[in-house]
Design a protein around this motif. Structure first.
Motif, PDB file in Angstrom:
ATOM      1  N   ASN A 330     -55.418  20.554 -40.594  1.00  0.00           N
ATOM      2  CA  ASN A 330     -56.706  20.530 -41.293  1.00  0.00           C
ATOM      3  C   ASN A 330     -57.253  21.950 -41.407  1.00  0.00           C
ATOM      4  O   ASN A 330     -57.669  22.539 -40.409  1.00  0.00           O
ATOM      5  CB  ASN A 330     -57.698  19.635 -40.531  1.00  0.00           C
ATOM      6  CG  ASN A 330     -58.992  19.424 -41.300  1.00  0.00           C
ATOM      7  OD1 ASN A 330     -59.329  20.165 -42.207  1.00  0.00           O
ATOM      8  ND2 ASN A 330     -59.735  18.390 -40.912  1.00  0.00           N
ATOM      9  N   SER A 332     -59.736  22.812 -43.655  1.00  0.00           N
ATOM     10  CA  SER A 332     -60.951  22.775 -44.476  1.00  0.00           C
ATOM     11  C   SER A 332     -62.018  23.742 -43.960  1.00  0.00           C
ATOM     12  O   SER A 332     -62.737  24.363 -44.754  1.00  0.00           O
ATOM     13  CB  SER A 332     -61.503  21.353 -44.551  1.00  0.00           C
ATOM     14  OG  SER A 332     -61.732  20.832 -43.253  1.00  0.00           O
ATOM     15  N   ASP A 335     -61.141  27.145 -45.102  1.00  0.00           N
ATOM     16  CA  ASP A 335     -61.448  27.295 -46.529  1.00  0.00           C
ATOM     17  C   ASP A 335     -62.917  27.675 -46.735  1.00  0.00           C
ATOM     18  O   ASP A 335     -63.244  28.504 -47.601  1.00  0.00           O
ATOM     19  CB  ASP A 335     -61.136  26.001 -47.281  1.00  0.00           C
ATOM     20  CG  ASP A 335     -59.654  25.666 -47.303  1.00  0.00           C
ATOM     21  OD1 ASP A 335     -58.840  26.594 -47.108  1.00  0.00           O
ATOM     22  OD2 ASP A 335     -59.315  24.490 -47.518  1.00  0.00           O
TER      23      ASP A 335
END
Length: 546
Positions: A330, A332, A335
């Motif tokens: 993961n 995210s 990001d």
């Protein structure tokens, strides 16, 4: 043959193309032997610069760079360069002269125990006491200087040994392959990466030495695991890659530290203890895989759970052969930090203030330079701006010293880069303080007819220390100085001088200097008033876990 001839023949056999330095009376036999060889002598104006050039040659080529000095003060002038090579893991051999050791004619005039002086600064140091030992000692010096971890070696050739008659007995380099990591370590590393939820790749100095770029780029492309770099790991993977999350330029608190703190596994490739720790381990708070040529140096903040020891590229390849991308990875949070960072970094890139704003200067240098262009940074506060904001696209295109971090190395390093890559644009980026420590090498660059740009960031002070002095609540004292007229200075050597009078002039001037062969010097007054802001970044409020 004469012993000095054998010495030079041994250097030729090792593939030496250049010797940088300043000969003295005790080197004259050696100098004559060089004259009759295929090796080019690069006569410098100071031994320290010769050492910086030799070390940088080693850094760029992976081959041992060679420098030469006489005894006494010539040898002592190599001490800083020896430390630069040793801490920076750049393969270099220093050759120093000495008075005759069999029958002294002048007592101890200029005589120092140079071998003992060099011992704590080198991997290998020795006095040659017999011409018959030259071949073996040269081979051993090269072997030691280039073996992992690379560094400095030193040989002292006394004047009377250089004149001995010896048999031409050369020793060829032995076949050598670096060891590779065992399967158990590879399998454990693969398992840890696959089990992790938020792994991250951290690329350090050692990954920038043996051309591991191709394999690490493949690792990122195949796994989609994001990566960060240390200052001396810049450019191993193209930093315009969307998976690049930043450079560990600041000590802590920057965007890159947020992603490192969030990661539950750090794949630490090429870690070198000479660089400031990019993260601190605490018991059970995160896992670390150490991938390097050598075992980890364990201390209270670095104790990896798995060590993949051996050739780095082979270790990465072995992991890629077995690893499976995982749906539970993961990224995210990474990001979101990346998006915030990309919003922050362009701040000031088009700022028209003058003296020029650092981020405008960095942005214009990046705009002017092709992907394979090389910038050689001296040491000063601007190094923070370049390390953090200048995206390197190829290995060793940002020559940044985050080991000894000595002033005075920027110009000689740029000159060595130009010798190695004569057809690539090269810019030396120097503060006015660091530049003046080896500014005499402008004459060497002009004499060599180099096409070189020297960008001087002028604030008329030792700016980094002055900045820290203010931040630590000390009085403003003892760090301001005057400078020469830099345009007249370079013109007196036969180069081309330029002085900025506005920020808008920099980019077209850089482009013009890249197009027109000469030694160019640009006097660029700089405004460091925003330094505090980059150390007190208002990071976006991102949730600790996603």
């Amino acid at each position: 043959m004469k012993a000095s001839d054998l010495f030079v023949k041994a250097l030729e056999q090792e593939g030496v193309n250049f010797i940088f330095g300043i000969p003295g009376e005790e080197n004259l036999d050696m100098l004559e032997s060089i004259r009759n060889s295929s090796i080019k002598l690069i006569l410098t104006r100071h031994e320290q610069a010769a050492g910086f050039m030799a070390a940088t040659y080693g850094r760029l080529t992976g081959k041992v760079g060679v420098c030469l000095s006489t005894l006494g003060p010539g040898a002592t002038n190599l001490v800083t360069a020896a430390a630069y090579s040793q801490l920076g893991a750049m393969p270099m051999l220093m050759i120093t002269g000495q008075k005759p050791i069999k029958a002294s004619k002048q007592g101890r005039f200029q005589v120092l125990n140079v071998v003992d002086m060099m011992r704590p600064l080198t991997k290998y140091t020795a006095q040659i006491v017999s011409g018959e030992r030259i071949a073996s000692q040269v081979r051993e010096a090269f072997r030691m200087a280039s073996a992992e971890r690379p560094g400095a070696a030193h040989l002292e050739l006394p004047e009377d040994i250089a004149t001995e008659e010896v048999k031409p007995n050369l020793i060829t380099e032995s076949m050598f392959r670096r060891p590779v990591a065992e399967d158990k370590a590879i399998n454990k590393a693969v398992s840890m990466i696959e089990l992790a939820k938020t792994p991250i790749l951290l690329i350090g100095a050692a990954a920038n030495r043996k051309m591991t770029s191709k394999m690490l780029s493949r690792f990122v492309k195949q796994t989609k695991i994001p990566f960060v770099t240390t200052q001396m790991g810049k450019g191993v993977i193209d930093e315009t890659n969307p998976l690049f999350l930043g450079n560990t330029t600041l000590s802590d608190g920057d965007f890159v530290h947020r992603v490192i703190e969030h990661a539950d596994l750090i794949i630490n490739v090429g870690h070198d203890v000479v660089e400031k720790p990019p993260f601190f381990m605490r018991t059970n708070d995160k896992k670390v895989i150490h991938i390097n040529y050598n075992a980890a140096e364990v201390d209270q903040v670095y104790f990896p759970q798995v060590e993949v020891v051996g050739d780095i590229a082979n270790g990465i390849w072995s992991i890629l052969e077995k690893i499976q991308n995982q749906n539970h990875w993961n990224f995210s949070y990474f990001d979101k930090v990346k998006a915030a960072e990309e919003k922050e970094l362009p701040h000031g890139c088009d700022d028209d203030r003058f003296p020029i704003y650092p981020q405008r200067l960095v942005a214009d240098v990046r705009r002017a330079m092709p992907d394979d262009g090389i910038i050689a940074l001296d040491n000063g506060v601007y190094k923070i701006w370049f390390a953090r904001n200048y995206k390197a696209k190829l290995p060793n295109t940002v020559l940044l010293d985050n080991a000894l971090a000595t002033m005075g190395a920027g110009l000689p390093s740029a000159m060595a880069a130009k010798l190695v890559y004569p057809h690539r644009p090269v810019i030396a980026v120097c503060g006015d303080g660091g530049f003046m420590m080896n500014s005499q090498e402008l004459e060497t660059a002009v004499r060599l007819k180099q096409h070189l740009i020297v960008l001087i960031l002028r604030d008329d002070a030792y700016g980094m220390i002055k900045w820290k002095q203010a931040n630590m609540q000390f009085n403003d004292f003892g760090l301001d100085y005057g400078n020469p007229d830099f345009v007249k200075y370079i013109e007196s050597y036969g180069g081309k001088g330029h002085r900025l009078s506005s920020a808008a002039e920099l980019l077209p001037l850089l482009q013009a200097c890249i197009d027109k062969p000469a030694v160019h010097l640009i006097d660029a007054p700089i405004d460091y008033s925003d330094n505090d802001r980059i150390l007190n970044i208002e990071l976006p409020k991102l949730s600790a876990r996603v």
